[in-house]
Design a protein around this motif. Structure first.
Motif, PDB file in Angstrom:
ATOM      1  N   TYR A 114      60.033  70.683  14.505  1.00 54.20           N
ATOM      2  CA  TYR A 114      58.589  70.323  14.786  1.00 54.20           C
ATOM      3  C   TYR A 114      58.196  68.787  14.616  1.00 54.20           C
ATOM      4  CZ  TYR A 114      58.657  75.244  12.991  1.00 54.20           C
ATOM      5  OH  TYR A 114      59.291  76.571  12.510  1.00 54.20           O
ATOM      6  N   GLN A 115      57.516  68.413  15.503  1.00 52.22           N
ATOM      7  CA  GLN A 115      57.219  67.077  15.356  1.00 52.22           C
ATOM      8  C   GLN A 115      56.110  66.898  14.275  1.00 52.22           C
ATOM      9  OE1 GLN A 115      56.672  66.019  19.289  1.00 52.22           O
ATOM     10  NE2 GLN A 115      58.988  65.319  19.311  1.00 52.22           N
ATOM     11  N   ASP A 116      56.170  65.939  13.427  1.00 52.22           N
ATOM     12  CA  ASP A 116      55.369  65.689  12.181  1.00 52.22           C
ATOM     13  C   ASP A 116      53.775  65.937  12.645  1.00 52.22           C
ATOM     14  OD1 ASP A 116      55.477  65.431   9.386  1.00 52.22           O
ATOM     15  OD2 ASP A 116      54.475  63.687   9.362  1.00 52.22           O
ATOM     16  N   GLU A 118      52.591  67.417  15.024  1.00 51.55           N
ATOM     17  CA  GLU A 118      52.012  68.870  15.087  1.00 51.55           C
ATOM     18  C   GLU A 118      51.330  69.690  13.973  1.00 51.55           C
ATOM     19  OE1 GLU A 118      54.794  70.943  18.365  1.00 51.55           O
ATOM     20  OE2 GLU A 118      56.000  69.874  17.261  1.00 51.55           O
TER      21      GLU A 118
ATOM     22  N   ASP B 192      62.334  69.516  26.188  1.00 54.10           N
ATOM     23  CA  ASP B 192      63.435  70.024  25.548  1.00 54.10           C
ATOM     24  C   ASP B 192      64.364  70.730  26.346  1.00 54.10           C
ATOM     25  OD1 ASP B 192      62.053  69.109  23.328  1.00 54.10           O
ATOM     26  OD2 ASP B 192      61.150  71.027  22.858  1.00 54.10           O
ATOM     27  N   ARG B 245      66.947  61.641  20.053  1.00 57.59           N
ATOM     28  CA  ARG B 245      66.396  62.051  18.602  1.00 57.59           C
ATOM     29  C   ARG B 245      65.149  63.008  18.679  1.00 57.59           C
ATOM     30  NH1 ARG B 245      65.544  56.499  15.895  1.00 57.59           N
ATOM     31  NH2 ARG B 245      67.149  55.850  17.271  1.00 57.59           N
ATOM     32  N   VAL B 246      64.479  63.183  19.676  1.00 54.23           N
ATOM     33  CA  VAL B 246      63.485  63.921  19.864  1.00 54.23           C
ATOM     34  C   VAL B 246      63.310  65.076  20.706  1.00 54.23           C
ATOM     35  CG1 VAL B 246      61.852  61.957  19.085  1.00 54.23           C
ATOM     36  CG2 VAL B 246      62.047  62.728  21.289  1.00 54.23           C
ATOM     37  N   ARG B 248      64.724  68.717  21.255  1.00 58.31           N
ATOM     38  CA  ARG B 248      65.213  69.644  20.708  1.00 58.31           C
ATOM     39  C   ARG B 248      66.001  70.492  21.563  1.00 58.31           C
ATOM     40  NH1 ARG B 248      59.229  70.189  18.243  1.00 58.31           N
ATOM     41  NH2 ARG B 248      58.927  69.557  20.520  1.00 58.31           N
TER      42      ARG B 248
END
Lengths: 561, 482
Positions: A114-116, A118, B192, B245-246, B248
């Protein structure tokens, strides 16, 4: 929720009050009023002079958010956000104990799931008032309900059950419009018999080995009920939309969707691969403009004409309490040769003199709606959904619906509940119970809405809609209202962002035919009390109760100022 | 001193302004205006400008003829209703539960078609439990989980499922199909990457579509192909480590594949998971309540630690013989769906009587794990019995409860293959063995599986029945395939 709520937002059109009424003569079409397409002038009016479209007065209001309230609401969110950051900071430095479930040690170096940001909202805003949702119940979700008592010792991060039950809470939250959520009576008995005979599961799809004669019988009954040639039933209302719209539209098709359409319609439209355009909520000028432009310009880039245009609307909008302007939608769809998909999730059973939904309510021909969709969850006290329409349509869906091919068919006791309750509404059970309930619901709705309005609350939606949203606006009042009402033994639903636009938090009541006058009076008394306590009586125009008279838009505007 | 220095700079600026040549000032002025213009003008036009007059538009609207809402369907489409005058199409079941013995089109048959693996559909205990729940709660829930649609039975079932699977948390959905289809887009978003087996079932495909992520298909059960894709992605990541890095990453596989009847190589997948830092979502609708000594599915079958799988989803419509589905895993993962699983948040909750039936089915499974051994024996018995039928080959592992019979040599077209298989099914159905063809939406499937006859094994089938059915299919194949 959807892209649409942002759109609503951006236009600053949080309010428009609408009144239409009828002059019996004239067969004309809609008035084309292009200069007021963007109705920031806060009112839309159609079908007034060249009516004939409506067989009854169409009274729907969305009072404007008072400026001061809006300012305080934003301020409230501002403070909450600042405190949120502060507490996140404290949690980071381990000063405040953190209850959030954590990633496994072994997977710490994975890309975060999860992105923070979010979860910022969940962690810092939702968590404070989480006790107002998911309250477990342990009885029939009827007019009164037993709620399992729970407490939290860590500010709602976890709940403990005390083992006690809050008994006989007046239920203003369940979609039990006609009161068919029952554990006794003919429906429950019929379902019980089927349970013992057939079991609950089916373990196959309609197209393989799960096509039972009872399913077909239900579909014939639904078709009769709706007044259409043929119908089909599915195991889940949400999936009825999301798994069938892709069968109806595809690439090169255009879907015009109301901005406040339910998530299932939005998902179905997306899965279909069609181009989606959103029109403003229940705004016929917006819809007409989109239709006109779409046909005139064709598909973007390729300029080919659209293969077909499908309009998606709902009968009653569950968060607004508004009723679709169906006569106008049908006129537009005919004029522009579009197809109409009507989702009657909330309106079937709950509207119309015979309880047959919004088509019945307006006295229209069901054949003018191409796809009649609805659910069995609400008025029928069961589960699942249906689609009805012309035979060709249904034959196609039988062969191409994702649901029919890949999903397990409906549980037979559930089917039985629907058949019995529907027969009751139609009167095929030889009683007037169903008809009485439909009338009782209409009476309860009028009674409840009128009293709330007289008390000075801002109530959204159509005067005939059993979904009654009461505006709370400020985030702190969401939690306070829910808790205060439960203390007074009344179960209510409160909703805030993201289910509504951020400042339009509200409480929502669902009136049921099962509510007695005494229950409604108790509820109204408690609402008024809590309303005074929390200063919720925002409305600045006490509406004069003589509602049968046609409104004059200008005087309406004046009283507002 | 500082102050005077700053003042001097200011003076110097003003001076420079005066000294600058006029053309320079004008040029700079124009540039500033240009920047302002660029800042405030839209980079693209939102609404295409129309040069059409009203009249032209009306003509266009007049001329436009849409396609019909749906194309016509031919009357003899295999999925249309049974009509005694024409050929046998869609089967109608009535009179008996869709359990061991079933009445199809008026004939009592032995059921080799429903996914009622453990025979719990017609179980007396399950029915009684459902009945007592019905007497307490009625049928419907009249609301989503958030709005008074959470019943104590739901909480109990979630708790029981989590305990049964030995995971931290479980979440139930009211529709089997919606379970994985909602779970995938709850985590995987636009941008993603999801690595998926080509044989993945339709519900997974829809979940992927809803997620709007990048989908990379690997060849069915081909770990080398998967590793190749993962390596490609690793190279891609090195090019843009910030972005990497982001993003998923997920691998989505089925425990037992409903379309092919074989098992996923889970231990290898777990290895790849840690090597390439990808999460695994496992769909176990066919393997839950089937594989493993306690029916916990493919993790138990391989002895893989269940915590190594990020999310397991299964429906409760097969082995549990109820309705709905569930996801289980660690709370860190599962709890997210309570606000993000669309089919969970926006749908009415599961009727409590169906949840109660599932609880009782779990009781039976826990009390008598022997049932899984029996099922496996039946599976291998059926698998053995179906070997060597001329013209038909068995597709699927010996322990899978849903096998496929595929034509050894295709007749050339899918339609005629389907017809041939249908004749075999009819032949058997007329002789009291209920079979069905695996149905797909030909145009919707990403990788359309070949036409097959489905053979479903349940614990209720006796050895004689199995042998009878096998010899009947052999007889049919000999008669029809020549």
């Amino acid at each position: 929720m959807t892209e649409s709520s942002t759109a609503k937002w951006a236009n600053g059109d949080a309010c428009h009050s609408t009144t239409s009424c009828i002059t019996p003569e004239g067969s004309g079409f809609l008035r084309h009023n292009h200069d007021c397409y963007f109705p920031d002038d806060e009112k839309v009016q159609h079908g007034t002079c060249n009516g004939g479209l409506y067989s009854r007065p169409f009274k729907e209001s969305f009072e404007e958010t008072p400026m001061l309230v809006a300012v305080f609401t934003y301020l409230g969110y501002g403070i909450l956000t600042i405190f949120g950051y502060l507490r996140d900071f404290l949690r980071d430095w381990k000063i405040e104990k953190c209850h959030i479930a954590r990633e496994r040690e072994e997977q710490k170096d994975f890309v975060p799931l999860y992105q923070d940001f979010e979860n910022f909202y969940t962690r810092n805003l939702y968590m404070r008032i989480r006790d107002n949702w998911n309250r477990p119940i342990c009885s029939v979700p009827g007019a009164k309900v037993d709620i399992v008592e729970r407490v939290s010792h860590n500010y709602n991060w976890t709940f403990d059950y005390t083992g006690k039950v809050v008994k006989e809470v007046i239920n203003m939250g369940s979609y039990n419009y006609l009161g068919f959520a029952e554990n006794t009576g003919p429906c429950a008995e019929a379902a019980a018999e089927v349970t013992m005979k057939y079991g609950v599961g089916v373990s196959s799809t309609r197209q393989e080995m799960g096509n039972c004669s009872r399913h077909e019988e239900l579909e014939k009954l639904v078709a009769r009920f709706l007044g259409v040639e043929s119908a089909m039933a599915f195991g889940m209302g949400f999936a009825t939309n999301s798994m069938n719209i892709p069968a109806l539209a595809g690439k090169g098709c255009l879907i015009l969707s109301d901005e406040l359409n339910h998530a299932s319609l939005v998902l179905g439209a997306r899965l279909s691969g069609s181009t989606i355009r959103v029109f403003k909520h229940n705004n016929m000028q917006s819809l007409e403009k989109l239709l006109k432009e779409a046909i005139a310009h064709g598909q973007p880039r390729s300029r080919r004409p659209w293969k077909k245009i499908l309009i998606l609307v709902e009968g009653i909008y569950s968060m607004e309490g508004s009723i679709v302007r169906l006569p106008e939608v049908i006129a537009l769809k005919k004029k522009y040769k579009a197809y109409l998909y009507l989702d009657e999730a909330h309106s079937i059973g709950a509207l119309g003199p015979r309880g047959r939904g919004v088509v019945d309510y307006f006295g229209l021909d069901p054949n003018d709606v191409d796809v009649m969709m609805g659910t069995f969850t609400k008025s029928f006290g069961a589960a699942g959904g249906y689609i009805g329409g012309r035979k060709e349509l249904m034959d196609y869906l039988r062969t191409h619906s994702h649901s029919a091919v890949y999903a397990t068919s409906m549980s037979l006791p559930v089917v039985e509940q629907i058949i019995t309750s529907m027969k009751c509404i139609v009167g095929e059970d030889g009683t007037t119970v169903g008809r009485d309930r439909v009338q009782q619901l209409a009476a309860n709705t009028t009674y409840f809405r009128k009293h709330l309005q007289d008390m000075g609350f801002i109530i959204y939606g159509n005067h005939d809609s059993p979904v009654v949203p009461l505006m709370l606006y400020m985030p702190a009042k969401i939690g306070a209202f829910g808790r205060e009402m439960l203390q007074r033994n009344i179960a209510v639903v409160v909703v805030g962002f993201p289910a509504t636009p951020i400042i339009e938090s509200r409480a929502r009541f669902c009136v049921s035919a099962a509510h007695t006058k005494a229950m409604l009076d108790t509820a109204l008394g408690a609402i008024s009390e809590v309303g005074d306590l929390l200063q919720l009586k925002y409305s600045r125009h006490r509406i004069v109760p003589s509602l049968d008279r046609a409104f004059d838009e200008t005087t309406y505007e004046e009283t507002e100022e | 001193k500082m102050a005077s220095g700053q003042q001097w700079v200011l003076v110097e600026m003003v001076q420079a302004f005066y000294e600058a040549p006029a053309y320079h000032l004008i040029l700079e002025g124009i540039l500033i205006l240009w920047i302002i213009r660029l800042l405030f003008s839209k980079t693209y036009k939102l609404q295409e400008r129309s040069d059409l007059t009203e009249k032209e538009k009306e003509e266009l609207i007049e001329e436009w003829q849409p396609e019909p809402l749906v194309p016509p369907v031919s009357k003899d489409h295999p999925s249309l209703n049974y009509d005694p005058n024409t050929k046998l199409n869609l089967s109608i079941v009535c009179g008996l539960p869709t359990s061991h013995k079933i009445v199809v089109n008026g004939k009592e048959c032995i059921n080799f078609a429903s996914f009622n693996f453990l025979g719990l559909l017609d179980n007396e205990r399950v029915k009684k439990r459902a009945l007592s729940s019905l007497k307490k709660y009625g049928v419907g829930t009249c609301g989503p989980r958030g709005f008074y649609g959470t019943f104590d039975v739901h909480l109990e079932l979630e708790d029981r499922l989590a305990k049964f699977m030995r995971t931290e948390e479980a979440i139930i959905y009211s529709y089997g199909f919606a379970t994985i289809a909602s779970a995938i887009p709850a985590y995987s978003k636009r941008g993603d990457i999801v690595f998926v087996d080509e044989a993945a079932c339709f519900a997974i495909q829809k979940g992927l579509q809803a997620s709007r992520s990048f989908i990379k298909y690997f060849k069915h059960n081909d770990m080398e192909d998967l590793e190749r894709l993962l390596k490609d992605q690793e190279v891609e990541d090195q090019k843009n480590p910030r972005k990497a890095r982001v993003i998923r990453r997920f691998i989505v596989v089925e425990g037992l594949y409903i379309n092919t009847g074989d098992i996923c190589p889970l231990p290898e997948l777990v290895k790849l998971k840690y090597r390439y830092k990808v999460r695994i979502f496992l769909e176990e609708s066919l393997s839950f309540g089937v594989l493993g000594d306690h029916g916990r599915g493919v993790t138990e079958h391989f002895g893989v630690n269940i915590d190594d799988i990020d999310l397991i989803s299964a429906n409760m419509e097969n082995a549990l013989a109820s309705i709905g589905g569930f996801c289980c895993g660690r709370s860190f993962v599962i709890d997210h769906q309570r606000l993000s699983g669309q089919g969970y948040c926006f749908s009415a909750s599961l009727p409590p009587m169906l949840a109660a039936a599932a609880i009782e089915a779990l009781n039976i499974m826990e009390e008598d794990p022997e049932i899984f051994t029996i099922l496996r024996e039946k599976c291998s018995c059926v698998h053995r019995a179906l070997q060597g039928i001329p013209g038909l080959k068995v597709v699927g592992e010996s322990f899978t409860p849903a096998l496929h019979l595929q034509l050894e040599t295709s007749t050339g077209s899918r339609d005629s293959d389907m017809k041939t298989l249908r004749t075999i099914v009819e032949y058997c159905m007329n002789r009291r063995v209920a079979l069905t063809q695996a149905r797909y939406l030909d145009k919707e499937e990403k990788f359309l599986p070949p036409p097959t006859i489905r053979v479903v094994v349940t614990v209720e089938q006796t050895d004689e029945e199995i042998n009878m059915a096998a010899s009947l299919i052999r007889e049919a194949a000999l008669a029809i395939l020549k």
